[in-house]
Design a protein around this motif. Sequence first.
Motif, PDB file in Angstrom:
ATOM      1  N   ALA A 108       0.832  -1.210   0.000  1.00 40.57           N
ATOM      2  CA  ALA A 108       0.000   0.000   0.000  1.00 40.57           C
ATOM      3  C   ALA A 108       0.866   1.259   0.000  1.00 40.57           C
ATOM      4  CB  ALA A 108      -0.944  -0.012   1.202  1.00 40.57           C
ATOM      5  N   ALA A 109       1.894   1.269   0.867  1.00 39.67           N
ATOM      6  CA  ALA A 109       2.754   2.452   0.939  1.00 39.67           C
ATOM      7  C   ALA A 109       3.533   2.649  -0.357  1.00 39.67           C
ATOM      8  CB  ALA A 109       3.716   2.321   2.123  1.00 39.67           C
ATOM      9  N   GLY A 110       4.032   1.573  -0.952  1.00 40.77           N
ATOM     10  CA  GLY A 110       4.803   1.693  -2.182  1.00 40.77           C
ATOM     11  C   GLY A 110       3.996   2.151  -3.367  1.00 40.77           C
ATOM     12  N   SER A 111       2.712   1.793  -3.383  1.00 40.46           N
ATOM     13  CA  SER A 111       1.853   2.199  -4.495  1.00 40.46           C
ATOM     14  C   SER A 111       1.235   3.577  -4.281  1.00 40.46           C
ATOM     15  CB  SER A 111       0.738   1.162  -4.692  1.00 40.46           C
ATOM     16  OG  SER A 111      -0.062   1.064  -3.521  1.00 40.46           O
ATOM     17  N   GLY A 112       1.555   4.212  -3.164  1.00 39.74           N
ATOM     18  CA  GLY A 112       1.039   5.555  -2.892  1.00 39.74           C
ATOM     19  C   GLY A 112      -0.320   5.587  -2.223  1.00 39.74           C
ATOM     20  N   ALA A 113      -0.859   4.421  -1.868  1.00 40.07           N
ATOM     21  CA  ALA A 113      -2.158   4.369  -1.182  1.00 40.07           C
ATOM     22  C   ALA A 113      -1.922   4.544   0.317  1.00 40.07           C
ATOM     23  CB  ALA A 113      -2.870   3.058  -1.491  1.00 40.07           C
ATOM     24  N   LEU A 114      -1.549   5.749   0.714  1.00 36.45           N
ATOM     25  CA  LEU A 114      -1.153   5.990   2.096  1.00 36.45           C
ATOM     26  C   LEU A 114      -2.327   5.851   3.052  1.00 36.45           C
ATOM     27  CD1 LEU A 114       1.226   9.054   1.573  1.00 36.45           C
ATOM     28  CD2 LEU A 114       1.699   6.600   1.373  1.00 36.45           C
ATOM     29  N   ALA A 115      -3.514   6.266   2.603  1.00 39.90           N
ATOM     30  CA  ALA A 115      -4.692   6.138   3.462  1.00 39.90           C
ATOM     31  C   ALA A 115      -4.968   4.669   3.776  1.00 39.90           C
ATOM     32  CB  ALA A 115      -5.907   6.779   2.795  1.00 39.90           C
ATOM     33  N   ILE A 116      -4.828   3.812   2.768  1.00 39.94           N
ATOM     34  CA  ILE A 116      -5.044   2.376   2.987  1.00 39.94           C
ATOM     35  C   ILE A 116      -4.010   1.841   3.972  1.00 39.94           C
ATOM     36  CG2 ILE A 116      -4.994   0.106   1.889  1.00 39.94           C
ATOM     37  CD1 ILE A 116      -6.093   1.365  -0.619  1.00 39.94           C
ATOM     38  N   ALA A 117      -2.757   2.291   3.840  1.00 39.42           N
ATOM     39  CA  ALA A 117      -1.706   1.820   4.749  1.00 39.42           C
ATOM     40  C   ALA A 117      -2.010   2.196   6.192  1.00 39.42           C
ATOM     41  CB  ALA A 117      -0.354   2.387   4.318  1.00 39.42           C
ATOM     42  N   TYR A 118      -2.368   3.475   6.417  1.00 38.69           N
ATOM     43  CA  TYR A 118      -2.630   3.922   7.789  1.00 38.69           C
ATOM     44  C   TYR A 118      -3.922   3.318   8.347  1.00 38.69           C
ATOM     45  CZ  TYR A 118       1.103   7.404   7.599  1.00 38.69           C
ATOM     46  OH  TYR A 118       2.328   8.023   7.534  1.00 38.69           O
ATOM     47  N   ILE A 119      -4.990   3.363   7.559  1.00 37.59           N
ATOM     48  CA  ILE A 119      -6.266   2.829   8.035  1.00 37.59           C
ATOM     49  C   ILE A 119      -6.180   1.319   8.223  1.00 37.59           C
ATOM     50  CG2 ILE A 119      -8.710   2.503   7.468  1.00 37.59           C
ATOM     51  CD1 ILE A 119      -8.622   5.183   6.019  1.00 37.59           C
ATOM     52  N   GLY A 120      -5.528   0.627   7.285  1.00 37.68           N
ATOM     53  CA  GLY A 120      -5.384  -0.813   7.414  1.00 37.68           C
ATOM     54  C   GLY A 120      -4.586  -1.204   8.649  1.00 37.68           C
ATOM     55  N   THR A 121      -3.482  -0.480   8.900  1.00 42.38           N
ATOM     56  CA  THR A 121      -2.679  -0.771  10.085  1.00 42.38           C
ATOM     57  C   THR A 121      -3.477  -0.540  11.358  1.00 42.38           C
ATOM     58  OG1 THR A 121      -0.653  -0.146   8.919  1.00 42.38           O
ATOM     59  CG2 THR A 121      -0.563  -0.200  11.319  1.00 42.38           C
ATOM     60  N   THR A 122      -4.233   0.562  11.400  1.00 46.28           N
ATOM     61  CA  THR A 122      -5.024   0.875  12.590  1.00 46.28           C
ATOM     62  C   THR A 122      -6.145  -0.133  12.797  1.00 46.28           C
ATOM     63  OG1 THR A 122      -4.557   3.229  12.276  1.00 46.28           O
ATOM     64  CG2 THR A 122      -6.387   2.648  13.727  1.00 46.28           C
ATOM     65  N   LEU A 123      -6.877  -0.438  11.726  1.00 52.08           N
ATOM     66  CA  LEU A 123      -8.025  -1.339  11.846  1.00 52.08           C
ATOM     67  C   LEU A 123      -7.587  -2.768  12.173  1.00 52.08           C
ATOM     68  CD1 LEU A 123     -11.078  -1.750  11.563  1.00 52.08           C
ATOM     69  CD2 LEU A 123     -10.728  -2.137   9.114  1.00 52.08           C
ATOM     70  N   ILE A 124      -6.665  -3.300  11.397  1.00 51.86           N
ATOM     71  CA  ILE A 124      -6.214  -4.672  11.639  1.00 51.86           C
ATOM     72  C   ILE A 124      -5.480  -4.771  12.973  1.00 51.86           C
ATOM     73  CG2 ILE A 124      -4.748  -6.530  10.778  1.00 51.86           C
ATOM     74  CD1 ILE A 124      -5.275  -5.504   7.954  1.00 51.86           C
ATOM     75  N   GLY A 125      -4.694  -3.745  13.300  1.00 53.19           N
ATOM     76  CA  GLY A 125      -4.014  -3.750  14.588  1.00 53.19           C
ATOM     77  C   GLY A 125      -4.988  -3.746  15.750  1.00 53.19           C
ATOM     78  N   GLY A 126      -6.060  -2.969  15.642  1.00 55.10           N
ATOM     79  CA  GLY A 126      -7.078  -2.963  16.691  1.00 55.10           C
ATOM     80  C   GLY A 126      -7.735  -4.327  16.846  1.00 55.10           C
ATOM     81  N   ILE A 127      -8.011  -4.981  15.733  1.00 58.25           N
ATOM     82  CA  ILE A 127      -8.616  -6.318  15.786  1.00 58.25           C
ATOM     83  C   ILE A 127      -7.658  -7.315  16.441  1.00 58.25           C
ATOM     84  CG2 ILE A 127      -9.440  -8.244  14.374  1.00 58.25           C
ATOM     85  CD1 ILE A 127     -10.483  -6.172  12.374  1.00 58.25           C
ATOM     86  N   ILE A 128      -6.365  -7.214  16.118  1.00 52.53           N
ATOM     87  CA  ILE A 128      -5.382  -8.101  16.726  1.00 52.53           C
ATOM     88  C   ILE A 128      -5.340  -7.915  18.239  1.00 52.53           C
ATOM     89  CG2 ILE A 128      -2.901  -8.569  16.914  1.00 52.53           C
ATOM     90  CD1 ILE A 128      -2.685  -8.014  13.927  1.00 52.53           C
ATOM     91  N   LEU A 129      -5.375  -6.663  18.690  1.00 48.47           N
ATOM     92  CA  LEU A 129      -5.368  -6.404  20.134  1.00 48.47           C
ATOM     93  C   LEU A 129      -6.607  -6.970  20.807  1.00 48.47           C
ATOM     94  CD1 LEU A 129      -4.003  -2.744  20.346  1.00 48.47           C
ATOM     95  CD2 LEU A 129      -2.856  -4.832  21.082  1.00 48.47           C
ATOM     96  N   VAL A 130      -7.761  -6.800  20.162  1.00 53.98           N
ATOM     97  CA  VAL A 130      -9.004  -7.324  20.744  1.00 53.98           C
ATOM     98  C   VAL A 130      -8.952  -8.844  20.839  1.00 53.98           C
ATOM     99  CG1 VAL A 130     -11.483  -7.609  20.352  1.00 53.98           C
ATOM    100  CG2 VAL A 130     -10.418  -5.364  20.044  1.00 53.98           C
TER     101      VAL A 130
END
Length: 224
Positions: A108-130
């Motif tokens: 995502a970061a390499g293709s310039g989809a920065l929003a996907i990188a940040y939102i994906g990290t936050t969303l998936i990371g939150g699910i992992i913590l839960v």
Amino acid sequence: MFPDLQQLDLFPLSVGEILVNFLTAFICGVVISWLYRKTYKGPGYSPSFVSSMILLTLITTMVIMIIGNNLARAFGLVGAMSIIRFRTAVKDTIDIVFIFFALGVGLAAGSGALAIAYIGTTLIGGIILVLARVPIFGAQRREYLLQFSYHTNGGEQPPYLDVLHRYCKRQRMVNITAPGEAERIDIAYYVQLRDGDQNQRFLRDLQAVPGVSQVSMYFDDEQF
């Protein structure tokens, strides 16, 4: 046809965009490595694996920026990567999950989809913590295989039992053998510790029991 493929590079990146992509990959890689360190429950924690996830995110970002929309570069990269042989065994399934997590964020970061990188990290990371904190989803502590030798001293209750009861939530004898030496027996238990961080202290106290020797404890092919 092939010259046309080599010229197919529709979105050249500026220096500023390259730096932003790398910064995004680094930030997300640090978050991923922190999540792994925070939620990992297995015995084989590897600091090098944690740092490798940050580097994997950055390298994936660089590779995607190099390829861009150039199909010739993509084919060339596939040929170059086929030379590499990965022989490191992955012990835990969650390690594979985090590897793909880092790869996805790097893509995502390499293709310039920065929003996907940040939102994906936050969303998936939150699910992992839960999932790590909810008891029904949390990792269950597996049992250790404890082996030691004991020189019997008549009909008295073995003193090592007090150490087992103090440190172990559960203990189950699986094997007992007499190797031939007088008054010596080899004993094997499956044990589940009350506190996994006290395994070294448990082994020291067990080794200090009179008559106990050659203490070993195994867990996922590791010896303590």
